[in-house]
Write a protein that holds these residues in place. Structure first.
Motif, PDB file in Angstrom:
ATOM      1  N   ASP A  18      53.006  32.482   5.337  1.00 25.01           N
ATOM      2  CA  ASP A  18      52.477  30.901   5.879  1.00 25.01           C
ATOM      3  C   ASP A  18      53.452  29.861   5.563  1.00 25.01           C
ATOM      4  OD1 ASP A  18      50.433  32.048   7.364  1.00 25.01           O
ATOM      5  OD2 ASP A  18      49.061  32.134   5.686  1.00 25.01           O
ATOM      6  N   ASP A  41      45.032  25.293   6.193  1.00 23.26           N
ATOM      7  CA  ASP A  41      45.191  26.414   5.558  1.00 23.26           C
ATOM      8  C   ASP A  41      46.127  27.407   6.384  1.00 23.26           C
ATOM      9  OD1 ASP A  41      43.525  27.295   7.777  1.00 23.26           O
ATOM     10  OD2 ASP A  41      41.957  28.183   6.160  1.00 23.26           O
ATOM     11  N   GLY A  42      46.042  28.503   6.164  1.00 17.04           N
ATOM     12  CA  GLY A  42      46.889  29.456   6.789  1.00 17.04           C
ATOM     13  C   GLY A  42      46.342  30.456   7.449  1.00 17.04           C
ATOM     14  N   GLY A  93      46.510  34.100   4.022  1.00 21.60           N
ATOM     15  CA  GLY A  93      46.675  32.697   3.661  1.00 21.60           C
ATOM     16  C   GLY A  93      45.575  31.526   4.208  1.00 21.60           C
ATOM     17  N   GLN A 146      45.509  29.884   0.807  1.00 20.65           N
ATOM     18  CA  GLN A 146      46.349  28.826   0.531  1.00 20.65           C
ATOM     19  C   GLN A 146      45.735  27.493   1.309  1.00 20.65           C
ATOM     20  OE1 GLN A 146      49.810  30.465   1.995  1.00 20.65           O
ATOM     21  NE2 GLN A 146      50.579  31.056   0.006  1.00 20.65           N
TER      22      GLN A 146
END
Length: 342
Positions: free
Chosen positions: A6, A110-111, A117, A133
């Protein structure tokens, strides 16, 4: 060697050569013709760059085969574009031609879930200690507020439950700047049940893609464990009075609307598995799915004249199939597009 998970846009910019104007115009023109052949009468293009928008404008001057609703990327150049073209009520978008409008800005919280992710509130069930993430929440809020000051709604990519929570923070902050804009949370694949009331109260639209469920069902439960209850939860959204709009997420998934309708109604792969559908309690009726693809899409971009419903005074947009898919939804996969009205 290694794998980039990502990556942010600036990484791609450094790795992928920039297409020139003529190439962009050719690519976009070919894509629009392909999309029209699938029966689509309009598309929402997400994270469009100013260079891509310029190519669309040149194509629009010669006539587009379908309507294009643009959400610019979150580059500084895109912010400058929005601020140079502010929207003030009762206008809801900047129209650049009869079939081309700029409606808002695409942001990211986010991913992706497949790459782990997507930002989760607790560890991934299949990777203890990892929660995905998330972007910086304050920066996301600042971007949302900046777009709102120019009069534009935001569409925020948010897949994990923490990503959705961060997106709701941004929507609420944008609402405080300019109430009434049609903000949308893209994907909303994993939503904490505790956030459903907040989702509904914010007025945010759940912009979801049915084929994500049928693509991800082989491994999603391993990632999420018990949280699968709040994942790909279309009926839960409707029951919670969250506005629902469906799309394809092309080119990540196929843009073919028949596949999206099939997934929404059956929650099965095209081979009919699993029997009965994956978490079939979240499946929709065909009419509900059609509403999400049609009236829902208009609700997400309501600056157009009334579309997406069959009613007196509404614009008649239609995709014509050779089969009565309302009478037999399972005929969707074999139905052929025989015409469009727009």
């Amino acid at each position: 060697g290694g794998v980039i998970v990502d990556p942010p846009a600036e990484v791609w910019s450094a790795l992928v050569p920039t297409a020139d104007a003529a190439t962009l115009e050719r690519w976009i023109g070919q894509a629009l013709v392909r999309l029209a052949s699938l029966g689509l009468v309009a598309v929402h293009d997400m994270a469009t760059s100013p260079a891509e928008l310029a190519a669309m404008q040149r194509l629009a001057a010669r006539g587009l085969p379908l309507r294009v609703v643009v959400y610019l990327d979150d580059s500084e150049a895109s912010f400058a574009w929005l601020e140079a073209h502010p929207v003030t009520p009762p206008a809801r978008a900047t129209r650049l031609g009869p079939d081309l409008v700029v409606a808002g800005m695409k942001l990211f919280a986010d991913g992706a879930l497949g790459s782990r992710g997507a930002a989760l509130k607790a560890d991934y069930s299949d990777e203890p200690g990892h929660r995905g993430q998330a972007v910086d929440g304050a920066a996301l809020v600042a971007k949302a507020q900046r777009a709102a000051r120019a009069g534009y709604p935001i569409a925020i990519h948010a897949i994990g439950d923490r990503g959705v929570s961060l997106a709701l923070d941004a929507v609420e902050a944008a609402n405080a700047i300019a109430p009434g804009l049609a903000h949308r949370i893209e994907h909303a694949q994993v939503v904490d049940p505790a956030d459903l009331a907040r989702f509904a109260a914010s007025g945010a639209i759940a912009s979801m893609q049915p084929t994500h469920a049928t693509s991800d069902m082989r491994w999603a439960e391993a990632r999420l464990g018990a949280r699968i209850v709040g994942a790909y939860a279309w009926r839960t959204m409707l029951r919670s009075e969250v506005p629902l709009v469906f799309g394809s997420d092309a080119p990540v998934e196929s843009p073919d609307p028949r596949l999206g309708l099939w997934a929404a109604v059956t929650r099965q792969a095209i081979d009919g598995t699993p029997a009965g559908g994956w978490h079939a309690e979240e499946a929709l009726t065909l009419r509900e799915a059609l509403a999400a693809f049609s009236h829902g899409a208009w609700r997400a971009a309501p600056f157009e004249p009334q579309r997406g419903v069959f009613a007196v005074g509404a614009v008649f947009d239609a995709t014509l199939f050779d089969t009565d898919v309302v009478a037999e939804p399972r005929a969707l996969l074999g139905a052929k597009v025989v015409g469009r009205v727009r």
